[in-house]
Design a protein around this motif. Sequence first.
Motif, short mmCIF file in Angstrom:
data_model
loop_
_atom_site.label_atom_id
_atom_site.label_comp_id
_atom_site.label_asym_id
_atom_site.label_seq_id
_atom_site.Cartn_x
_atom_site.Cartn_y
_atom_site.Cartn_z
N ALA A 1 0.81 -1.22 0.00
CA ALA A 1 0.00 0.00 0.00
C ALA A 1 0.85 1.27 0.00
CB ALA A 1 -0.94 0.00 1.21
N ILE A 2 2.02 1.22 0.64
CA ILE A 2 2.84 2.44 0.73
C ILE A 2 4.07 2.39 -0.18
CG2 ILE A 2 2.05 2.88 3.08
CD1 ILE A 2 4.72 1.91 4.13
N GLY A 3 4.23 1.27 -0.91
CA GLY A 3 5.30 1.20 -1.90
C GLY A 3 6.68 0.88 -1.38
N VAL A 4 6.75 0.02 -0.34
CA VAL A 4 8.04 -0.46 0.16
C VAL A 4 8.01 -1.98 0.17
CG1 VAL A 4 8.38 1.59 1.58
CG2 VAL A 4 7.28 -0.43 2.59
N THR A 5 9.15 -2.60 0.50
CA THR A 5 9.19 -4.05 0.60
C THR A 5 8.71 -4.49 1.98
OG1 THR A 5 11.44 -4.17 1.47
CG2 THR A 5 11.18 -4.08 -0.94
N LYS A 6 8.38 -5.77 2.09
CA LYS A 6 7.96 -6.30 3.39
C LYS A 6 9.09 -6.16 4.42
CE LYS A 6 5.80 -10.27 3.43
NZ LYS A 6 5.58 -11.74 3.45
N ASP A 7 10.33 -6.44 4.01
CA ASP A 7 11.46 -6.32 4.93
C ASP A 7 11.62 -4.88 5.41
OD1 ASP A 7 12.04 -9.00 4.82
OD2 ASP A 7 13.62 -8.80 3.31
N GLN A 8 11.42 -3.93 4.52
CA GLN A 8 11.50 -2.53 4.92
C GLN A 8 10.38 -2.18 5.90
OE1 GLN A 8 11.44 -0.91 0.90
NE2 GLN A 8 13.53 -0.13 1.12
N MET A 9 9.22 -2.76 5.67
CA MET A 9 8.09 -2.53 6.58
C MET A 9 8.41 -3.05 7.98
SD MET A 9 5.05 -1.16 6.33
CE MET A 9 4.08 -0.78 7.79
#
Length: 271
Positions: free
Chosen positions: A215-223
């Motif tokens: 939804a915010i345009g990042v990777t899962k690891d970054q999340m």
Amino acid sequence: MNNQKEKIMLLENKNVVVYGAGGAVGSAVARGFAHEGATVFLTGRNLDVIDTVAKEISATGGKAQTAVVDARDEEVVTEHLDAVVAGAGSIDVSFNAIGISPVGLQGIPLTELPVENFLRPITTYAQAHFITAKSGARHMIPRQSGVIMMHTPEPARLPMPLVGGMSVGWAAMEGLNRALSAEWAQHGVRAICLRTTGMVETPVIHTVYGLHADAIGVTKDQMIEMASAMTHRKRLTTLAELTAAAVFLASDRASAMTGTVANLTGGIIVD
């Protein structure tokens, strides 16, 4: 002469019912309760899954029984608890760990979220927790002893985007926890909520972080890194930490604690 001290089990001779025992949280706390001497009654909607948890508990010397129970069905919950008490003599702890899939409920702006999807976690959690707490208390109050327990993540308290009605549902659980204590603590029945961060060991949180990351345009690891950075420890709560706290709070050593939320967020929330 054996100088070793005998291990003190915090929940020896206690009978514990765990709802949603097939999930990551439910199975972890069930193992923790059994390890501390409790007989655990595992419930869920998938018998194969909870039977697997019961076998794991039995293999390590614990005591576990299983039953198919939908925590949203008052008649089924009542009949199951009546049977447990008839056989075991009491119900000392009720831990409701049910969860619902976040797909279609999270990672969606509120302006685009269907009303029924917004309401689903609110009605599901409120109904299930009220039913299991009410049913358990009916057996606990006459004995003047018992503990009602539940678990929420940090959006129950923090304003976070893209969680839909989940945060409202979790906040309702914490409000219910206080109401239960206000009525029942005088009769020896404590109500405790444990609040954690999302726990990356659980499959559900990986799904949640994936939805939010997209939804915010990042990777899962970054999340996950972003969520970890919000804590004072720079790491998220673990299942082992939740389990250890649950065991202690369910025990008589926590007898003064009721109507409260045990804060296990590592500093995301300070109160």
